[in-house]
Design an enzyme around this catalytic site. Structure first.
Site, PDB file in Angstrom:
ATOM      1  N   GLY A  48       0.722  -1.382   0.004  1.00 36.92           N
ATOM      2  CA  GLY A  48       0.011  -0.099   0.042  1.00 36.92           C
ATOM      3  C   GLY A  48       0.716   1.370  -0.085  1.00 36.92           C
ATOM      4  N   GLU A 102       4.264   3.832   6.133  1.00 36.85           N
ATOM      5  CA  GLU A 102       3.107   2.969   6.065  1.00 36.85           C
ATOM      6  C   GLU A 102       2.008   3.892   5.179  1.00 36.85           C
ATOM      7  OE1 GLU A 102       1.200   0.429   5.927  1.00 36.85           O
ATOM      8  OE2 GLU A 102       1.086  -0.583   7.659  1.00 36.85           O
ATOM      9  N   ASP A 106      -4.910   2.455  10.960  1.00 40.61           N
ATOM     10  CA  ASP A 106      -6.661   2.486  10.871  1.00 40.61           C
ATOM     11  C   ASP A 106      -6.645   2.146  12.484  1.00 40.61           C
ATOM     12  OD1 ASP A 106      -9.283   2.178  10.708  1.00 40.61           O
ATOM     13  OD2 ASP A 106      -9.050   0.277   9.666  1.00 40.61           O
ATOM     14  N   PHE A 155     -13.801   4.007   4.228  1.00 40.31           N
ATOM     15  CA  PHE A 155     -12.871   3.124   3.417  1.00 40.31           C
ATOM     16  C   PHE A 155     -12.500   3.795   2.186  1.00 40.31           C
ATOM     17  CE2 PHE A 155     -11.757   0.123   0.243  1.00 40.31           C
ATOM     18  CZ  PHE A 155     -10.829  -0.852   1.160  1.00 40.31           C
ATOM     19  N   ILE A 156     -11.101   3.911   1.926  1.00 46.87           N
ATOM     20  CA  ILE A 156     -10.619   4.643   0.732  1.00 46.87           C
ATOM     21  C   ILE A 156      -9.704   3.953  -0.104  1.00 46.87           C
ATOM     22  CG2 ILE A 156     -10.590   6.962   2.018  1.00 46.87           C
ATOM     23  CD1 ILE A 156      -7.304   5.779   1.821  1.00 46.87           C
ATOM     24  N   ASP A 162      -5.742  -0.155  -1.995  1.00 47.10           N
ATOM     25  CA  ASP A 162      -6.584  -1.044  -2.919  1.00 47.10           C
ATOM     26  C   ASP A 162      -8.032  -1.448  -2.477  1.00 47.10           C
ATOM     27  OD1 ASP A 162      -5.589  -2.774  -1.037  1.00 47.10           O
ATOM     28  OD2 ASP A 162      -6.372  -4.361  -2.176  1.00 47.10           O
TER      29      ASP A 162
END
Ligand code: 5GP
Length: 179
Positions: A48, A102, A106, A155-156, A162
């Protein structure tokens, strides 16, 4: 492109590339100022953070090294849920100033796992740099010194992140549309 469709979900643009890069530059300036003379080792957590890492590193002007780690699912059960194993640490971390790079913090459990694992390898200090934080979801007490942006609990995707493997390639960040 203001809205995109990935599989069963629709997303709408929420943070444009220009805004992202402004905040990434600010974080880079802070790191350049704080870690000068420490020859930091940046450890980028794949997949990510690949886009954030590239844009951040282009703006780091102090001597440094960069390497990449990955989190793999681990066969086992723990009280905190799914345990991930950190793979790909090939460098000697003893006495080093390490910066974890990172994509998003979350609940913070993944970051806690990284800190625990890297901490056993004798680094002098570990700093956290993350593109995004969802402060409402944080479950553990983390000292996140370098955060480009704070976002609500939605949520993005995009800019490296992804949905089911897709969407990492978009240059902007998109938020899911709840229909
Ligand atoms: P934590 O352990 O902090 O709960 O979760 C961190 C990981 O969950 C991130 O590295 C990322 O892979 C994933 N994650 C958390 N929120 C999002 C999100 O909004 N979008 C995407 N694509 N991944 C997320």
């Amino acid at each position: 492109m203001n809205t995109i469709q990935i599989k069963d979900k629709r997303f709408t643009v929420s943070i444009k590339e220009e805004e992202i890069l402004k905040e990434v530059s600010r974080v880079a300036d802070e790191i350049n100022r704080d870690l000068a003379g420490k020859n930091p080792l940046f450890l980028s957590v794949l997949n990510g953070s690949f886009m954030f890492t590239a844009d951040l590193m282009k703006r780091i002007t102090i001597p440094c090294e960069i390497s990449f780690v990955k989190l793999a699912s681990y066969q086992g059960v723990s009280s905190t849920g799914a345990v991930k194993e950190v793979i790909g640490i090939n460098e000697d971390l003893s006495g080093r100033t390490v910066v974890i790079v990172e994509d998003i913090v979350d609940t913070g459990l993944t970051m806690q796992r990284l800190l625990d694992t890297l901490g056993t390898r004798g680094p002098k200090e570990i700093h956290i740099a993350t593109l995004l934080v969802k402060p409402e979801k944080l479950k553990v007490d983390l000292n996140i010194e370098y955060a480009a942006m704070r976002i609500p609990n939605d949520f993005i995707v995009g800019y490296g992140l992804d949905y089911d493997g897709f969407g990492r390639n978009y240059k902007d960040i998109y938020t899911v549309v709840n229909e």
